[in-house]
Structure formats: C-alpha cells, structure tokens
Design an enzyme around this catalytic site. Structure first.
Site, PDB file in Angstrom:
ATOM      1  N   HIS A 115     -13.450   2.406   3.289  1.00  0.00           N
ATOM      2  CA  HIS A 115     -12.412   3.258   3.886  1.00  0.00           C
ATOM      3  C   HIS A 115     -12.912   3.615   5.276  1.00  0.00           C
ATOM      4  O   HIS A 115     -13.335   2.725   6.026  1.00  0.00           O
ATOM      5  CB  HIS A 115     -12.078   4.477   2.994  1.00  0.00           C
ATOM      6  CG  HIS A 115     -10.881   5.211   3.506  1.00  0.00           C
ATOM      7  ND1 HIS A 115     -10.952   6.465   4.064  1.00  0.00           N
ATOM      8  CD2 HIS A 115      -9.585   4.837   3.595  1.00  0.00           C
ATOM      9  CE1 HIS A 115      -9.738   6.835   4.469  1.00  0.00           C
ATOM     10  NE2 HIS A 115      -8.888   5.872   4.195  1.00  0.00           N
ATOM     11  N   GLU A 154      -8.865   1.704  -2.916  1.00  0.00           N
ATOM     12  CA  GLU A 154      -9.034   1.848  -1.467  1.00  0.00           C
ATOM     13  C   GLU A 154     -10.419   2.405  -1.162  1.00  0.00           C
ATOM     14  O   GLU A 154     -10.654   3.604  -1.224  1.00  0.00           O
ATOM     15  CB  GLU A 154      -7.955   2.748  -0.862  1.00  0.00           C
ATOM     16  CG  GLU A 154      -8.106   2.797   0.665  1.00  0.00           C
ATOM     17  CD  GLU A 154      -6.922   3.402   1.377  1.00  0.00           C
ATOM     18  OE1 GLU A 154      -6.160   4.134   0.749  1.00  0.00           O
ATOM     19  OE2 GLU A 154      -6.785   3.139   2.590  1.00  0.00           O
ATOM     20  N   HIS A 176      -9.238  -1.378   7.145  1.00  0.00           N
ATOM     21  CA  HIS A 176     -10.277  -0.361   7.363  1.00  0.00           C
ATOM     22  C   HIS A 176     -11.653  -0.904   7.743  1.00  0.00           C
ATOM     23  O   HIS A 176     -12.512  -0.137   8.177  1.00  0.00           O
ATOM     24  CB  HIS A 176     -10.463   0.554   6.142  1.00  0.00           C
ATOM     25  CG  HIS A 176      -9.395   1.583   5.983  1.00  0.00           C
ATOM     26  ND1 HIS A 176      -9.314   2.681   6.802  1.00  0.00           N
ATOM     27  CD2 HIS A 176      -8.366   1.679   5.100  1.00  0.00           C
ATOM     28  CE1 HIS A 176      -8.272   3.424   6.415  1.00  0.00           C
ATOM     29  NE2 HIS A 176      -7.677   2.835   5.404  1.00  0.00           N
ATOM     30  N   HIS A 234       0.837  -1.213   0.000  1.00  0.00           N
ATOM     31  CA  HIS A 234       0.000   0.000   0.000  1.00  0.00           C
ATOM     32  C   HIS A 234       0.863   1.251   0.000  1.00  0.00           C
ATOM     33  O   HIS A 234       1.480   1.591   1.008  1.00  0.00           O
ATOM     34  CB  HIS A 234      -0.930   0.020   1.211  1.00  0.00           C
ATOM     35  CG  HIS A 234      -2.034   1.024   1.085  1.00  0.00           C
ATOM     36  ND1 HIS A 234      -3.259   0.737   0.514  1.00  0.00           N
ATOM     37  CD2 HIS A 234      -2.094   2.328   1.430  1.00  0.00           C
ATOM     38  CE1 HIS A 234      -4.021   1.802   0.530  1.00  0.00           C
ATOM     39  NE2 HIS A 234      -3.341   2.806   1.068  1.00  0.00           N
ATOM     40  N   ASP A 238       1.882   2.308   3.718  1.00  0.00           N
ATOM     41  CA  ASP A 238       1.044   3.517   3.804  1.00  0.00           C
ATOM     42  C   ASP A 238       1.872   4.781   3.551  1.00  0.00           C
ATOM     43  O   ASP A 238       1.432   5.888   3.901  1.00  0.00           O
ATOM     44  CB  ASP A 238       0.317   3.621   5.158  1.00  0.00           C
ATOM     45  CG  ASP A 238      -1.155   4.042   5.012  1.00  0.00           C
ATOM     46  OD1 ASP A 238      -1.541   4.453   3.903  1.00  0.00           O
ATOM     47  OD2 ASP A 238      -1.894   3.965   6.007  1.00  0.00           O
ATOM     48  N   HIS A 273      -2.837  -2.862   4.530  1.00  0.00           N
ATOM     49  CA  HIS A 273      -2.045  -1.938   5.366  1.00  0.00           C
ATOM     50  C   HIS A 273      -2.684  -1.862   6.754  1.00  0.00           C
ATOM     51  O   HIS A 273      -3.350  -0.909   7.091  1.00  0.00           O
ATOM     52  CB  HIS A 273      -1.894  -0.559   4.717  1.00  0.00           C
ATOM     53  CG  HIS A 273      -3.164   0.162   4.355  1.00  0.00           C
ATOM     54  ND1 HIS A 273      -4.170  -0.409   3.622  1.00  0.00           N
ATOM     55  CD2 HIS A 273      -3.576   1.435   4.611  1.00  0.00           C
ATOM     56  CE1 HIS A 273      -5.150   0.466   3.459  1.00  0.00           C
ATOM     57  NE2 HIS A 273      -4.829   1.594   4.062  1.00  0.00           N
ATOM     58  N   ASP A 294       0.500   5.402  -1.123  1.00  0.00           N
ATOM     59  CA  ASP A 294      -0.478   6.437  -1.477  1.00  0.00           C
ATOM     60  C   ASP A 294       0.105   7.567  -2.317  1.00  0.00           C
ATOM     61  O   ASP A 294      -0.473   8.662  -2.340  1.00  0.00           O
ATOM     62  CB  ASP A 294      -1.090   7.025  -0.196  1.00  0.00           C
ATOM     63  CG  ASP A 294      -2.385   6.327   0.197  1.00  0.00           C
ATOM     64  OD1 ASP A 294      -3.266   6.179  -0.673  1.00  0.00           O
ATOM     65  OD2 ASP A 294      -2.522   5.925   1.367  1.00  0.00           O
TER      66      ASP A 294
HETATM   67 ZN   LIG Z   1      -5.863   3.443   4.283  1.00  0.00          ZN
END
Ligand SMILES: [Zn+2]
Length: 430
Positions: A190, A163, A231, A58, A359, A252, A60
């Site tokens: 999420h 995500e 999540h 993961h 992350d 993650h 971003d």
């Molecule tokens: Zn996240």
C-alpha cells in the site's frame, strides 16, 4: 438580420463547446479545458451497457463499513440507499455492475503492532458476511467461470482483493490461506515500502522487489492469484513484469503522463504491460486523474504518515487529515479527465489492456458524473462519444479483467502445485 445573429450565435456556441466526437482514441491528446460538455447517456449506450460485464477492479466499501458503520450491516443496511457512501445495492443495480473486486484493505501501519493479518482477516470476513447477508444480490466468485455463471444468473459476482502485501506478514503460508479464503489478487504494497517491495509513495529501499518479493510473485502465479502493481514504485512494477509468468494488473491506477502522481503508471511500464497482456484498471480519484490535483496530492501519503505518527488515536488522525485536505483543496475534474487516462493507456498498451478500478468508497473526491457506483453507464457513453467500437467498450468495461483472471487461473493449473515449502522472509541481519 435576426437569422444572421442566430447564425453567429450558433457558430459561437459550436466554437465554445468542443464536440465530443472531435476527440478520437487514435489522436488522443488530453484536453485540459475545464469546459467540456456533460455526458448525455443515450438509449444506444444503455443497450450496449446492458450487454457489458461491468467489472470494477477496486471498491473500498469494506473499509467504509469498518470505519463508518462499525462493520455492521445493521448500522448500514446496503439494501437501502446509503447517501454517505459511494456504494449501495440500489446504485450498484442502477450502474449495471456485474462483478466487483471488494478490497480487503487495512492501513500499512497495522504492521507496526503486528496486527495486519488479523485486521485483513476481519475485512475478508466482512466481505463473506456481506455476500451471505444479501444472497439475492451477491455471490462469492473464486474463478473466471464463477464470474460468468454468477453474472448470467443476474447477481453481482463478488471477488476479494487484498490491498497491501503487509497482509501476509512475510509468510507464503498466510498468502496461501488468504487464497483459500477467496483472495484473487494482492496489491503488493500500500502506501509504505515493505521489507520485500518498494512502494510508490515511500522511500525506495530495495530498488524494486527483493529475492523474497520475487518469491511472493512466483507463489501468486502458482496459486492463480493476480499480482497487483497499484501503489508500488515504478521499479517494483518493472521487477514484477520481469518475474511474473501471468498477466499482471494494476487494480486502481491511472496514467502518469496524464497526471504525474507517483501512484500512476509510467509509459515504459504501460509498454511492458502490453507485452505481458496485463490490465491497468483506471482509478477515478480526482487526486490521481486531474493533472493539477495530482500535483497537489503528490505528498498525500507522506502527510498521512506524518499525521498518523503525531495522532496515534485513529479519530484524531482522521480529523487532522480531513483538515489538511480542506486546507489544500483540489479540483474534482469531470468524467472526461478519467476517459483521457483510458485513451492514453489504449494509445500505449492497446484496448486489451485497460479496465476500470473506481476506488469508490476509498477516496474523498470524485469527478463530476462519476460520483458513485450508479454512474458506470456514463463511461460507456463517453467511450462511444470518443469513437470506440462496441467490442473495445465491452473489453474496457470488464472483459479484459475477466480475461486476466481466467489466464492467471489457467496458468496456475499448468504450474507446480503451490507450497512445497513454507517460505518466510528471513529477518534482516544487523
Ligand atoms: Zn488503494
């Protein structure tokens, strides 16, 4: 006299600084001491790291590109150092990164004005553009075989992870189209509970997955898209593990027992993941891995929701959220805190069920020695220091993630072709 003093001093130093090898995976008891010695990467670790497929579950960067560079690689050319980001090509190379799930994320509140799919498509486009703009570095991977081939060619295998299930706007047709565009996992929620799945950081409304939520999981199994339980609420995790025919992932997430944030995975779910042969990819965010910091961040998603309602302008919202974070400081912790999570998950689920989901570029604070994508060799060294075998380290650094991607793809081939109907979630009756 002098040598006696030196001896006493040496003993004192030894007692004050815990030896790294005094902590083994087998008797993992998280050490809460803030004073653990920094990791020193040896030649032995570097050689092992070079043999590893380092697979980050993961990253971003696409969201950072959208919010900090207007989605323009002219504004932020990642071939050059981008010190305000956690990720750029020179540091990916320094970190020996072989494969990355780039996150196609947009906030859950995009559902409110029904632009979630629209915005997620823009993020998927951004990942495709990145791969096309830097062809000497990246290549899009759609399968485990692609990952191996691209890695062997010296490039970084680039995969797409959606995500948040808000991306599909309650339509299995959209899910299939995202798969065709390269999405190989979807995080079911999420921060917010959806009409078909409860999130970890919102009111539970369904006790887990609804019937349509179960259909989404089945459709993902049929496609060969990994089901991601990061999540989601613990009940949603349990429902997914009951329904999914494929190994599931947490792309993650860390261990709840070590840091009690609702985003982390509880021990009973870790035991189910062991049976399912899934993989929990440990998150590096200080607010999820350091116990005290997790306590201080338990309400972070609630605060974000409240501030988003109060400040409809995105810029105003970001300023207000930054202020909240500054007013509520947390400890950054160190790489040792993250490796405590790896140890714990290994203890409950085994070394076949752990991976890494940094992350990076999605979080505001990271532990010492895990500040950016160049730091992955520190993880290899930290695992060596704790007595892990080379084989276990290769699995944790990436082979486990490759395995679940392969197994999900193979199972999909043996299942029904996806898409007999264009199922949509029925509107709630009132
Ligand atoms: Zn996240």
């Amino acid at each position: 006299m002098k040598s006696c003093a030196a001896f006493v001093l040496a003993i004192a130093v030894l007692l004050a600084a815990p030896l790294p090898w005094a902590f083994s995976a087998e008797d993992a008891q998280p050490r809460q001491s803030a004073k653990r010695p920094p990791i020193v990467v040896t030649e032995r670790a570097r050689a092992l790291h070079r043999q590893c497929l380092v697979f980050d579950g993961h990253n971003d960067l696409p969201w950072t590109m959208r919010t900090k560079a207007g989605s323009s690689f002219d504004t932020a050319d990642i071939a050059l150092p981008q010190p305000k980001f956690h990720t750029d090509i020179p540091r990916l190379r320094a970190g020996g990164v072989g494969a990355v799930f780039w996150s196609a994320y947009v906030p859950a509140d995009a559902s409110k004005d029904r632009t979630a799919a629209h915005q997620v498509l823009e993020q998927v486009d951004l990942i495709h553009r990145m791969v096309r703009l830097y062809p000497e570095t990246f290549e899009l991977a759609r399968s485990a075989d692609d990952v191996v081939r691209i890695h062997n060619s010296g490039k970084i295998a680039s995969l797409i992870g959606l995500e948040g299930g808000h991306a599909i706007e309650n339509s299995l047709g959209l899910l299939r189209m995202f798969f065709d565009l390269g999405a190989r996992y979807m995080t079911l929620t999420h921060s917010d509970t959806l009409e078909w799945a409860d999130a970890a950081t919102d009111e539970p409304r369904h006790g887990g997955l609804t019937d349509f939520g179960e259909e989404v999981v089945e459709a993902m199994n049929n496609l060969g898209m990994l089901v991601d339980i990061s999540h989601v609420s613990a009940d949603t995790m349990r429902d997914v593990l009951r329904v999914s025919k494929s190994p599931v992932i947490a792309s993650h997430s860390s261990a709840y027992t070590i840091a009690a944030h609702p985003r982390n995975v509880p021990d009973d779910v870790l035991a189910l993941i062991k049976d399912n042969r899934g993989v929990v990819m440990v998150n590096f965010f200080s607010g999820f891995v350091v116990a005290e910091s997790a306590r201080a961040r338990v309400k972070m998603f609630e605060v974000r929701r409240e501030l988003a309602a109060k400040f409809p302008d995105r810029g105003d919202f970001e300023k207000a959220y930054d202020k909240w974070q500054k007013d509520n400081p947390i400890q950054a912790g160190t790489i040792h805190d993250v490796v405590d999570h790896i140890d714990h998950i290994v203890k409950i689920a085994g070394a076949d069920c752990v991976g890494l989901g940094s992350d990076f570029d999605g979080v505001p604070m990271l532990p010492a020695q895990l500040e950016d994508v160049s730091t992955f060799p520190n993880v290899t060294q930290a695992l060596l220091d704790r007595g892990y075998s080379d084989e276990s380290i290769r699995k944790i650094m990436g082979e486990n993630t490759l395995r679940v991607l392969r197994e999900a793809g193979e199972l999909a081939k043996s299942l029904q072709p996806a898409g007999k109907s264009n199922s949509r979630r029925k509107p709630a009756s009132k």
